[in-house]
Design a protein around this motif. Sequence first.
Motif, short mmCIF file in Angstrom:
data_model
loop_
_atom_site.label_atom_id
_atom_site.label_comp_id
_atom_site.label_asym_id
_atom_site.label_seq_id
_atom_site.Cartn_x
_atom_site.Cartn_y
_atom_site.Cartn_z
N GLU A 224 0.84 -1.22 0.12
CA GLU A 224 0.00 0.06 0.10
C GLU A 224 0.74 1.33 -0.18
O GLU A 224 0.71 2.28 -0.72
CB GLU A 224 -0.99 -0.07 1.20
CG GLU A 224 -2.00 1.37 1.38
CD GLU A 224 -2.85 1.18 2.36
OE1 GLU A 224 -2.34 1.66 3.40
OE2 GLU A 224 -4.25 0.81 2.21
N SER A 225 2.13 1.27 0.97
CA SER A 225 2.79 2.48 1.06
C SER A 225 3.53 2.84 -0.53
O SER A 225 3.63 3.99 -0.79
CB SER A 225 3.69 2.28 2.02
OG SER A 225 4.67 1.33 1.74
N PHE A 226 3.98 1.76 -1.12
CA PHE A 226 4.53 1.73 -2.28
C PHE A 226 3.74 2.32 -3.31
O PHE A 226 4.07 3.40 -4.11
CB PHE A 226 4.99 0.47 -2.82
CG PHE A 226 5.94 0.56 -3.95
CD1 PHE A 226 7.16 1.03 -4.27
CD2 PHE A 226 5.45 -0.12 -5.31
CE1 PHE A 226 7.62 1.18 -5.55
CE2 PHE A 226 5.95 -0.14 -6.62
CZ PHE A 226 7.19 0.50 -6.46
N LEU A 227 2.39 1.64 -3.55
CA LEU A 227 1.43 2.12 -4.12
C LEU A 227 1.01 3.57 -4.13
O LEU A 227 1.21 4.61 -5.24
CB LEU A 227 0.31 1.41 -4.40
CG LEU A 227 0.43 0.15 -5.01
CD1 LEU A 227 -0.90 -0.94 -4.53
CD2 LEU A 227 0.54 0.09 -6.71
N VAL A 228 0.69 3.93 -2.99
CA VAL A 228 0.16 5.36 -2.56
C VAL A 228 1.34 6.42 -2.76
O VAL A 228 1.18 7.46 -2.94
CB VAL A 228 -0.59 5.27 -1.22
CG1 VAL A 228 -0.49 6.73 -0.85
CG2 VAL A 228 -1.73 4.30 -1.42
N ASP A 229 2.56 6.18 -2.31
CA ASP A 229 3.58 7.09 -2.16
C ASP A 229 4.64 7.09 -3.40
O ASP A 229 5.13 8.28 -3.72
CB ASP A 229 4.53 6.80 -0.81
CG ASP A 229 3.92 6.83 0.29
OD1 ASP A 229 2.91 7.40 0.61
OD2 ASP A 229 4.16 6.05 1.08
N GLU A 230 4.61 6.11 -4.18
CA GLU A 230 5.42 6.08 -5.34
C GLU A 230 4.67 5.89 -6.55
O GLU A 230 4.70 6.97 -7.44
CB GLU A 230 6.45 4.78 -5.30
CG GLU A 230 7.30 4.87 -3.93
CD GLU A 230 8.42 6.22 -4.16
OE1 GLU A 230 8.70 6.38 -5.38
OE2 GLU A 230 8.84 6.75 -3.27
N VAL A 231 3.78 4.78 -6.98
CA VAL A 231 3.50 4.44 -8.00
C VAL A 231 2.30 5.56 -8.68
O VAL A 231 2.36 6.15 -9.63
CB VAL A 231 2.86 3.00 -8.26
CG1 VAL A 231 1.84 2.63 -9.50
CG2 VAL A 231 3.73 1.89 -7.89
N ILE A 232 1.28 5.71 -7.70
CA ILE A 232 0.26 6.57 -8.29
C ILE A 232 0.61 7.94 -8.37
O ILE A 232 0.00 8.65 -9.46
CB ILE A 232 -0.97 6.38 -7.12
CG1 ILE A 232 -1.50 5.05 -7.07
CG2 ILE A 232 -2.02 7.53 -7.15
CD1 ILE A 232 -2.53 4.87 -6.16
N PRO A 233 1.47 8.64 -7.44
CA PRO A 233 1.78 9.98 -7.89
C PRO A 233 2.71 9.91 -9.07
O PRO A 233 2.68 11.05 -10.00
CB PRO A 233 2.55 10.56 -6.72
CG PRO A 233 2.26 9.55 -5.59
CD PRO A 233 1.81 8.22 -6.33
N LYS A 234 3.70 9.12 -9.38
CA LYS A 234 4.41 9.26 -10.33
C LYS A 234 3.57 8.64 -11.74
O LYS A 234 4.18 9.13 -12.98
CB LYS A 234 5.62 8.11 -10.60
CG LYS A 234 6.68 8.72 -9.68
CD LYS A 234 7.82 7.74 -8.97
CE LYS A 234 8.72 8.44 -8.19
NZ LYS A 234 9.84 7.45 -7.85
N LEU A 235 2.69 8.21 -11.70
CA LEU A 235 1.76 7.75 -13.01
C LEU A 235 0.78 8.65 -13.38
O LEU A 235 0.11 8.61 -14.27
CB LEU A 235 1.29 5.96 -12.98
CG LEU A 235 2.31 5.27 -13.17
CD1 LEU A 235 1.79 3.71 -13.16
CD2 LEU A 235 3.10 5.27 -14.75
N SER A 236 0.38 9.46 -12.41
CA SER A 236 -1.02 9.94 -12.28
C SER A 236 -1.05 11.17 -13.57
O SER A 236 -2.22 11.13 -14.00
CB SER A 236 -1.20 11.02 -11.25
OG SER A 236 -0.47 11.88 -10.90
#
Length: 334
Positions: A224-236
């Motif tokens: 969850e922390s990887f998705l919320v902090d890294e993936v979603i912001p960088k791909l948004s």
Amino acid sequence: MTQDYTTFEEIDLTVDEVLKCSYSNWSRIFPNNHFPSKVIKPLPQEFLDYLSSESIKLPNDERNKVSILEENSDNEYSDWEDQEEEHNVTVESFQELHDEIVRDIQELGGQVFPKLNWSSPKDAKWIMPGNTIRCDHVNDVYLLLNSSDHVVDDLDHPFLEITNTTEIVPVEYELVLTKWQDINPALEFRAFVKDNRILGISQRDLNHYEFLEELEEQLHDKLESFLVDEVIPKLSSQLSKYVIDLYVPRPFNKVYIIDINPFSRKSDSLLFTWNELLANTSTDYEFRLIDKTNVGNFAKKEYSESQVPMDVVGAALDADAMVELAREWDNLQK
């Protein structure tokens, strides 16, 4: 009297979203969260035609010499080895690419696993000794890619899930060679993201692993922390919905991205249903593992629809055996 029913939720997928899920796009955004790889693009049309061919044609050890099977007018099979110009099938038409693949395999340690823009040939691993997609030789790469229904689908129908366009969009295909990793399938997970929000996270391998129960909270928090902090912001800025496969090896201090796929039913929803995922409009989601109570519901062999008897596997690697198998089948038909 009212009747309860479930409507089929449509997914508004675009051509741009499919293209943005190509390996070369997302891998540059997360340079520290994928395994070492080489991307070769663009690929020559001759190579793409070679992969789409219905017959398996592999170079022998001698440069550019190829053995193929051809059906003659009597419906019998003959083994051709550079006997006639019209039947000559070689790698000469994409020799430069062939040589580059050989070099890249060596530079990546001598063992790789291949894929095109979106799909890896996992469904064809039955054809390889050891039931693996590990490639030690350039011929292994050709054999896997040529035998994979998933790869053929990428080549023939890359935009099949898009219903609101008739536009023919050219695709710059790429060959990805990734350094071989001995991945523990129990630690692979698939997350579904839509509108930059997690809809659900599922165990990727549909087998029960008892040790996961005591790690559930730790793995959930890490993913969850990887998705919320890294993936979603960088791909948004590029993608707001996608299906992402993640790997969390021990000691669980880093998350690797295995793949990012378009948000469509083409991807297996695993422990969810697609309608269930699409119906989730809240900020809450479930992290699902297979436990002792539901293990029987998923007891099937992965990619079994793409597999064939072992006789056929052996014959595919042996020209004489293939000819004999074809003759036996012809006799049975008669």
